[in-house]
Scaffold this motif. Structure first.
Motif, PDB file in Angstrom:
ATOM      1  N   UNK A  91       0.875  -1.211   0.022  1.00 25.84           N
ATOM      2  CA  UNK A  91       0.147   0.103  -0.151  1.00 25.84           C
ATOM      3  C   UNK A  91       0.808   1.160   0.088  1.00 25.84           C
ATOM      4  N   UNK A  92       2.347   1.171   0.469  1.00 28.27           N
ATOM      5  CA  UNK A  92       3.017   2.506   0.527  1.00 28.27           C
ATOM      6  C   UNK A  92       3.584   2.550  -0.708  1.00 28.27           C
ATOM      7  N   UNK A  93       3.255   3.637  -1.605  1.00 32.53           N
ATOM      8  CA  UNK A  93       3.806   4.016  -2.707  1.00 32.53           C
ATOM      9  C   UNK A  93       5.163   4.453  -2.793  1.00 32.53           C
ATOM     10  N   UNK A  94       5.294   5.454  -1.918  1.00 29.87           N
ATOM     11  CA  UNK A  94       6.492   6.306  -1.778  1.00 29.87           C
ATOM     12  C   UNK A  94       6.746   6.850  -0.463  1.00 29.87           C
ATOM     13  N   UNK A  95       8.021   7.066  -0.116  1.00 28.45           N
ATOM     14  CA  UNK A  95       8.263   7.683   1.080  1.00 28.45           C
ATOM     15  C   UNK A  95       9.543   8.616   0.962  1.00 28.45           C
ATOM     16  N   UNK A  96       9.499  10.104   1.264  1.00 29.53           N
ATOM     17  CA  UNK A  96      10.674  10.966   1.272  1.00 29.53           C
ATOM     18  C   UNK A  96      10.673  11.639   2.602  1.00 29.53           C
ATOM     19  N   UNK A  97      12.103  12.385   2.481  1.00 32.47           N
ATOM     20  CA  UNK A  97      12.120  13.413   3.682  1.00 32.47           C
ATOM     21  C   UNK A  97      12.020  14.886   2.996  1.00 32.47           C
ATOM     22  N   UNK A  98      11.173  15.491   3.640  1.00 31.39           N
ATOM     23  CA  UNK A  98      10.994  16.796   3.227  1.00 31.39           C
ATOM     24  C   UNK A  98      11.362  17.823   4.249  1.00 31.39           C
ATOM     25  N   UNK A  99      11.666  17.545   5.593  1.00 27.72           N
ATOM     26  CA  UNK A  99      12.142  18.430   6.425  1.00 27.72           C
ATOM     27  C   UNK A  99      13.168  17.795   7.274  1.00 27.72           C
ATOM     28  N   UNK A 100      14.331  18.728   7.855  1.00 23.86           N
ATOM     29  CA  UNK A 100      15.244  18.318   9.057  1.00 23.86           C
ATOM     30  C   UNK A 100      15.635  19.489   9.419  1.00 23.86           C
ATOM     31  N   UNK A 101      15.720  19.129  10.719  1.00 24.80           N
ATOM     32  CA  UNK A 101      16.283  20.645  11.581  1.00 24.80           C
ATOM     33  C   UNK A 101      16.822  19.901  12.936  1.00 24.80           C
ATOM     34  N   UNK A 102      17.915  20.901  13.387  1.00 27.31           N
ATOM     35  CA  UNK A 102      18.572  20.565  14.587  1.00 27.31           C
ATOM     36  C   UNK A 102      18.674  22.234  15.219  1.00 27.31           C
ATOM     37  N   UNK A 103      18.448  22.277  16.332  1.00 28.28           N
ATOM     38  CA  UNK A 103      18.548  23.576  17.002  1.00 28.28           C
ATOM     39  C   UNK A 103      17.492  23.697  18.257  1.00 28.28           C
ATOM     40  N   UNK A 104      16.826  24.962  18.342  1.00 30.87           N
ATOM     41  CA  UNK A 104      16.161  25.132  19.275  1.00 30.87           C
ATOM     42  C   UNK A 104      14.907  24.303  19.700  1.00 30.87           C
ATOM     43  N   UNK A 105      14.673  23.730  20.703  1.00 32.09           N
ATOM     44  CA  UNK A 105      13.466  22.749  20.969  1.00 32.09           C
ATOM     45  C   UNK A 105      13.586  21.646  20.556  1.00 32.09           C
ATOM     46  N   UNK A 106      15.014  20.973  20.130  1.00 31.92           N
ATOM     47  CA  UNK A 106      15.095  19.846  19.840  1.00 31.92           C
ATOM     48  C   UNK A 106      16.057  19.169  20.775  1.00 31.92           C
ATOM     49  N   UNK A 107      15.929  18.114  21.384  1.00 36.55           N
ATOM     50  CA  UNK A 107      16.573  17.442  22.547  1.00 36.55           C
ATOM     51  C   UNK A 107      18.208  17.277  21.908  1.00 36.55           C
ATOM     52  N   UNK A 108      18.997  17.510  22.911  1.00 38.18           N
ATOM     53  CA  UNK A 108      20.456  17.289  22.597  1.00 38.18           C
ATOM     54  C   UNK A 108      20.746  15.741  21.923  1.00 38.18           C
ATOM     55  N   UNK A 109      21.660  15.947  20.849  1.00 37.70           N
ATOM     56  CA  UNK A 109      21.914  14.667  20.167  1.00 37.70           C
ATOM     57  C   UNK A 109      21.089  13.911  19.278  1.00 37.70           C
ATOM     58  N   UNK A 110      19.874  14.924  19.114  1.00 34.56           N
ATOM     59  CA  UNK A 110      18.777  14.189  18.264  1.00 34.56           C
ATOM     60  C   UNK A 110      18.518  15.443  17.012  1.00 34.56           C
ATOM     61  N   UNK A 111      17.777  15.129  16.094  1.00 35.12           N
ATOM     62  CA  UNK A 111      17.196  15.944  15.048  1.00 35.12           C
ATOM     63  C   UNK A 111      15.627  15.734  14.929  1.00 35.12           C
ATOM     64  N   UNK A 112      15.201  16.738  14.261  1.00 38.74           N
ATOM     65  CA  UNK A 112      13.780  16.690  13.974  1.00 38.74           C
ATOM     66  C   UNK A 112      13.709  16.153  12.399  1.00 38.74           C
ATOM     67  N   UNK A 113      12.857  15.025  12.119  1.00 35.43           N
ATOM     68  CA  UNK A 113      12.635  14.688  10.616  1.00 35.43           C
ATOM     69  C   UNK A 113      11.258  14.691  10.493  1.00 35.43           C
ATOM     70  N   UNK A 114      10.981  14.927   9.141  1.00 31.64           N
ATOM     71  CA  UNK A 114       9.712  15.079   8.691  1.00 31.64           C
ATOM     72  C   UNK A 114       9.776  14.291   7.354  1.00 31.64           C
ATOM     73  N   UNK A 115       8.863  12.974   7.281  1.00 27.41           N
ATOM     74  CA  UNK A 115       8.514  12.280   5.965  1.00 27.41           C
ATOM     75  C   UNK A 115       7.276  12.379   5.597  1.00 27.41           C
ATOM     76  N   UNK A 116       7.135  12.319   4.356  1.00 24.89           N
ATOM     77  CA  UNK A 116       5.642  12.301   3.543  1.00 24.89           C
ATOM     78  C   UNK A 116       5.603  11.027   2.995  1.00 24.89           C
ATOM     79  N   UNK A 117       4.519  10.115   3.620  1.00 22.87           N
ATOM     80  CA  UNK A 117       4.101   8.721   2.831  1.00 22.87           C
ATOM     81  C   UNK A 117       2.993   9.089   2.149  1.00 22.87           C
ATOM     82  N   UNK A 118       2.852   8.235   1.033  1.00 24.19           N
ATOM     83  CA  UNK A 118       2.212   8.311  -0.137  1.00 24.19           C
ATOM     84  C   UNK A 118       1.429   6.928  -0.183  1.00 24.19           C
ATOM     85  N   UNK A 119       0.144   6.694   0.111  1.00 19.43           N
ATOM     86  CA  UNK A 119      -0.486   5.540   0.140  1.00 19.43           C
ATOM     87  C   UNK A 119      -1.444   5.255  -1.225  1.00 19.43           C
TER      88      UNK A 119
END
Length: 580
Positions: free
Chosen positions: A519-547
């Motif tokens: 059912x999953x046709x594609x998945x890709x990363x559309x945002x990546x962020x490191x900085x304020x409001x992000x725990x140390x040693x981690x990063x914020x990733x945002x993926x778009x999944x198309x079914x």
């Protein structure tokens, strides 16, 4: 005239001196002809009326230790044969090619005689050429031989005698069948012996077990030819010592004297058009893909300056700067990038396909590779940027490389890498294709950029061409296949979370596709962020999944079931913190 004639006939340079002039130079009637190297301060006026300052490497002919000629190059004017000459001294000698070459170069001279000595003259022809010259002088000029002296310093004069093993089977194998009119046949032992004996060769049959074969000719129907076992030991005549060295040389002489027109000249019945190999076709398509991505193809020398022990150094390089074989392509590309900036050109976006060489414990190795460098403004016009160049970001450079892989229908994964000290340790990725390491991609190290005075946004990649072609040669990659597309609408979902920096995007995408199944046709990363409001040693990733389904429109319930499984898998496997 006689010396020039013998030079052309036998290839042996000779020189004639006026005897009275030699005695005048020597200062006494008794002459001692010698050979030595010149001493410092000596000079000699040669036949071209030039007074030459002699160098220590200049080889001389002397009369009672007085220079009278440049040995093997040119005679002296003081002892030149003239119209009034009555007595001559004829000199015939053999010199080392290297000694004559150095002697001639020291004086800037190259003559008919020196050219032959430099290439090497046949040692055994010296006596023959000398006797030929004496015979001509005696016959044509009425000369009389009064004295003859020989000095031979050769370590082994018999080394000019050579014996070669000749096989009749090999003769017929190389030359092929003989045209006998209505029939074809082979060369017989009698023909071989007759031809080589006429050249002055001595043939001694070698003992072997005979295998009789019936002769194909009507003239010799009753004779038997031992074509598979007839062998000779052929002793080459001295005058052919330099050009008859191997069995194939004797076969060539047999063909020449037997007559090339007597051999069958069957041509192939059908010829094929030329074609490119699969590797050549794929390499051309690879070049087209990189050019389509906006990169310029570059070509550098394979020879570079030696810098480490892994390099393969040449034994006889023309220049010290180009005396070793390159071990990678990136060094040349970085030099080209720097050179273009120094010349006032724009930053370079280019690639190169070439061969690299290195040392291994087992010996020497080589392989084909492809590398590239990126750093120029990818846009053509600057109107919308106020006339300023915009440096290329890491993702833009990565996107150029990914567009090439997409064009080639290759799925390449990126993993963090720190193996190359020339690249930024936090902005370098290794490339993986179907479980094999394909190469690396990353930004230049700040220290290297500072040393080379390069801009910050410079990215390089290096790919193993053999691994790439092996994966690309598979049928599913070479043969385009139609994938049925769905006529039903798609449903997209976004998934955002905090993930440890050590977890790569490729690992997340791989796990997501495995859970999403059909059912999953594609998945890709559309945002990546490191900085304020992000725990140390981690990063914020945002993926778009198309079914999407191929046979129906998916309901929200169906999509949520699969999407929930993806969430649970990412939390369980990677320990991510969901934000959505």
């Amino acid at each position: 005239d006689v010396t020039n004639y013998v030079l052309l006939e036998w290839g042996q340079p000779l020189h004639a001196f006026d005897r009275e002039c030699l005695q005048a130079v020597a200062g006494v009637d008794s002459l001692t002809i010698g050979v030595r190297f010149a001493r410092s301060g000596e000079s000699l006026q040669t036949l071209d009326s030039q007074t030459r300052k002699l160098q220590p490497q200049t080889l001389l002919i002397t009369a009672n230790d007085q220079p009278v000629a440049l040995a093997g190059v040119m005679g002296g004017e003081a002892t030149e044969v003239q119209d009034s000459t009555q007595n001559i001294v004829l000199e015939a000698a053999i010199f080392e090619p290297v000694a004559i070459r150095r002697s001639g170069r020291s004086q800037g001279l190259r003559t008919e005689a020196s050219a032959r000595y430099e290439r090497g003259v046949n040692q055994v022809e010296l006596d023959l050429a000398c006797q030929r010259a004496i015979a001509l002088i005696t016959e044509l000029a009425g000369g009389t031989v009064t004295t003859q002296a020989i000095a031979d310093q050769r370590p082994d004069p018999s080394s000019s005698v050579r014996s070669i093993e000749l096989r009749l089977e090999r003769v017929n194998q190389v030359l092929g069948p003989v045209d006998l009119g209505e029939e074809t046949g082979e060369i017989f032992p009698e023909d071989v012996e007759k031809i080589l004996s006429a050249l002055g060769c001595q043939l001694s049959p070698l003992a072997s077990d005979p295998v009789a074969v019936a002769s194909p000719t009507a003239k010799q129907e009753s004779s038997l030819v031992e074509s598979d076992s007839v062998q000779w030991m052929v002793t080459v005549p001295p005058y052919r010592h330099r050009d008859l060295e191997r069995e194939i040389d004797l076969i060539e002489e047999i063909a020449r004297l037997y007559g090339y027109d007597k051999f069958c000249d069957d041509l192939p019945e059908k010829t094929e058009l030329g074609y490119l190999s699969l590797e050549q076709i794929l390499t051309r398509q690879l070049r087209e893909a990189f050019r389509a991505a906006g990169l310029t193809e570059l070509v550098h020398y394979s020879l570079v300056k030696p810098e480490n022990e892994k390099q393969i150094c040449l034994a006889n390089p023309l220049f010290t700067e180009y005396s070793a074989l390159r071990t990678d392509l990136l060094s040349g590309l970085i030099d080209a990038f720097q050179y273009n900036l120094e010349q006032g050109n724009n930053a370079l976006n280019g690639f190169e396909i070439g061969r690299v060489f290195w040392r291994e414990e087992e010996g020497l190795a080589e392989a084909d590779a492809i590398a590239g460098i990126l750093g120029g403004d990818p846009t053509q016009g600057r109107w919308f940027k106020g006339g300023k160049e915009s440096p290329m970001s890491w993702y833009e450079a990565k996107g150029v490389l990914e567009s090439v892989f997409q064009r080639l229908n290759l799925s390449v994964e990126y993993q963090p890498d720190r193996s190359d000290p020339r690249l930024h340790p936090g902005r370098t990725a290794s490339l993986w294709l179907q479980g094999e390491r394909l190469g690396q991609f990353g930004q230049l190290h700040p220290q290297l950029r500072s040393q080379r005075d390069l801009p910050e946004a410079v990215y390089v990649f290096e790919i193993d061409l053999e691994v790439l072609l092996d994966a690309w040669e598979r049928d599913e990659k070479l043969t385009p296949r139609f994938n049925q597309y769905s006529t039903f609408p798609a449903a997209d979902r976004d998934l955002a979370f905090f993930a440890p920096v050590s977890i790569s995007v490729a690992e997340v995408e791989r796990a997501t596709r495995k859970v999403g199944s059909q059912l999953l046709e594609s998945v890709y990363l559309f945002d990546e962020y490191q900085g304020e409001s992000v725990p140390e040693g981690q990063r914020s990733l945002a993926f778009r999944l198309i079914y999407r389904a191929s046979d129906r429109t998916l309901t929200d319930k169906e999509v949520e079931q699969v999407h929930q499984k993806v969430r649970e898998t990412l939390v369980e496997k990677f320990g991510v913190s969901l934000r959505s």
